[in-house]
Design a protein around this motif. Sequence first.
Motif, mmCIF file in Angstrom:
data_model
loop_
_atom_site.group_PDB
_atom_site.id
_atom_site.type_symbol
_atom_site.label_atom_id
_atom_site.label_comp_id
_atom_site.label_asym_id
_atom_site.label_seq_id
_atom_site.Cartn_x
_atom_site.Cartn_y
_atom_site.Cartn_z
ATOM 1 N N ALA A 169 -5.526 4.856 1.083
ATOM 2 C CA ALA A 169 -4.338 4.147 0.594
ATOM 3 C C ALA A 169 -4.603 3.596 -0.802
ATOM 4 O O ALA A 169 -5.735 3.221 -1.134
ATOM 5 C CB ALA A 169 -3.939 3.029 1.538
ATOM 6 N N GLU A 170 -3.554 3.551 -1.602
ATOM 7 C CA GLU A 170 -3.615 2.996 -2.953
ATOM 8 C C GLU A 170 -2.762 1.739 -2.999
ATOM 9 O O GLU A 170 -1.601 1.746 -2.570
ATOM 10 C CB GLU A 170 -3.121 4.015 -3.975
ATOM 11 C CG GLU A 170 -3.230 3.533 -5.408
ATOM 12 C CD GLU A 170 -2.676 4.553 -6.398
ATOM 13 O OE1 GLU A 170 -3.071 4.524 -7.573
ATOM 14 O OE2 GLU A 170 -1.835 5.385 -5.978
ATOM 15 N N PRO A 189 0.822 -1.210 0.000
ATOM 16 C CA PRO A 189 0.000 0.000 0.000
ATOM 17 C C PRO A 189 0.860 1.267 0.000
ATOM 18 O O PRO A 189 1.974 1.290 0.519
ATOM 19 C CB PRO A 189 -0.780 -0.123 1.304
ATOM 20 C CG PRO A 189 0.169 -0.835 2.220
ATOM 21 C CD PRO A 189 1.025 -1.739 1.366
ATOM 22 N N MET A 195 -2.091 -3.080 6.013
ATOM 23 C CA MET A 195 -2.019 -1.675 6.331
ATOM 24 C C MET A 195 -1.402 -1.438 7.712
ATOM 25 O O MET A 195 -0.637 -0.507 7.930
ATOM 26 C CB MET A 195 -3.400 -1.043 6.259
ATOM 27 C CG MET A 195 -3.970 -0.950 4.851
ATOM 28 S SD MET A 195 -3.020 0.172 3.790
ATOM 29 C CE MET A 195 -3.197 1.694 4.717
ATOM 30 N N ASP A 206 6.471 8.293 -3.605
ATOM 31 C CA ASP A 206 5.679 7.066 -3.483
ATOM 32 C C ASP A 206 6.495 5.844 -3.888
ATOM 33 O O ASP A 206 6.408 4.782 -3.259
ATOM 34 C CB ASP A 206 4.430 7.168 -4.364
ATOM 35 C CG ASP A 206 3.523 8.313 -3.950
ATOM 36 O OD1 ASP A 206 3.596 8.732 -2.776
ATOM 37 O OD2 ASP A 206 2.748 8.797 -4.800
ATOM 38 N N GLU A 224 1.862 0.787 8.373
ATOM 39 C CA GLU A 224 1.833 1.983 9.233
ATOM 40 C C GLU A 224 2.907 1.916 10.308
ATOM 41 O O GLU A 224 3.433 2.954 10.745
ATOM 42 C CB GLU A 224 0.463 2.104 9.873
ATOM 43 C CG GLU A 224 -0.634 2.511 8.889
ATOM 44 C CD GLU A 224 -2.007 2.503 9.530
ATOM 45 O OE1 GLU A 224 -2.086 2.132 10.731
ATOM 46 O OE2 GLU A 224 -2.976 2.864 8.841
ATOM 47 N N PRO A 267 0.108 4.985 1.392
ATOM 48 C CA PRO A 267 -0.898 5.799 2.082
ATOM 49 C C PRO A 267 -0.980 7.207 1.522
ATOM 50 O O PRO A 267 0.037 7.831 1.196
ATOM 51 C CB PRO A 267 -0.392 5.806 3.532
ATOM 52 C CG PRO A 267 1.076 5.569 3.422
ATOM 53 C CD PRO A 267 1.291 4.711 2.225
ATOM 54 N N HIS A 268 -2.200 7.701 1.380
ATOM 55 C CA HIS A 268 -2.471 9.085 0.993
ATOM 56 C C HIS A 268 -3.385 9.693 2.059
ATOM 57 O O HIS A 268 -4.502 9.197 2.255
ATOM 58 C CB HIS A 268 -3.142 9.153 -0.384
ATOM 59 C CG HIS A 268 -2.297 8.604 -1.490
ATOM 60 N ND1 HIS A 268 -1.181 9.257 -1.979
ATOM 61 C CD2 HIS A 268 -2.393 7.448 -2.200
ATOM 62 C CE1 HIS A 268 -0.637 8.545 -2.949
ATOM 63 N NE2 HIS A 268 -1.355 7.437 -3.098
#
Length: 356
Positions: free
Chosen positions: A219-220, A211, A349, A299, A353, A213-214
């Motif tokens: 998240a993309e 992932p 995720m 990214d 994180e 994160p945005h």
Amino acid sequence: MAAARVPALRHLLSCQPRVLHASNQRRWAQVHDVRFLATTQQPRNVIEKYREKLDRKAREEGHPDIESLRAAYADKIKNLRKETDTVTAPLRGATPGAQAPPPPSSSSSSPPPPQSASSSTATQPSQEQQQQQQQQQQQQPRKSSSSPTGLKPLSEILDLPKASALPQAELTAIWRLRHAARPNSLCAVIPAATFAAMEAMARTHPQFVLPVPHPEQGAEMHFLQWTWDPPTRSATVLFTQLAEYKARGEFAAPHTTVTHYKDLMDRGGGDGDGAAAGQPGVVLMQGTVLEDRGVKVADAQWLVMCLQRFYGGWDGSGGEAGKERAEERRRLLEWFGKGDTRFSVEKLMEEAERMG
């Protein structure tokens, strides 16, 4: 007699405009050389026609653009042109309508007429010409790579004997300076033991998702795939947006390509007294982030860091808690590869994180 002349006169008057019209046509007619028109047309129409396919081919083989793909296949194109010229050379000098001479009959018993000394010297190249041809062959550039993927070997990027003798700090500085002028490039110098652990995990699990994160959009997800190229001793990772991979499958275009060169992994393993002996082995990594793919360089850097974490690059750090987290990341890799229902994006995720 007058009556006989009238039809002839009418016929002459009726034919006169046609004659004048024909003469005007001949006078103002223009003749173009078709060969000139055919050979001077720009090949841009052909490139535009197949641009999408060429762009797709370049992305599949890890090239940033069509020009890089053309440079990788330059030798192959040159050889094909030589073969074509060799086949068509006898036809270019042929007279239209002339028939080719019949092949020599094997049953003919008469020997060919002896050649004079002047004719033999005219057909056979002299020693000076042979030496010039040998020098030209030696001066021709060698093929950039024997790899069908078109990847450059590390020997064409660095002077390997000199690079293998450098200390790791100096080699790292040179490698970073080489990529400093390109804002969309990635580079790193990875210890040999770290990459060996990553590659062992990648051989078992060559595909995974990571992932990015945005803060504003969540998240993309991105899909990654490992590939190996034995001729260049390299391992490449292709990063593709997961949405595009689901839509296009194997034809999806990667936005980031990261190549690891393993030529210097065992540079410190020799028994000699050279400068390379005693230097730790390293793996040189370089990557490219393609423009207009919706992915920033930051990214891509995050994805490379996650790649190292999830594939065991940092398992030795963090004490007992770090070992527990490394084990959890390893389980996520295994569950994803096997299609286990215990794999979840939420757990992925959480681990990502913790690295932030």
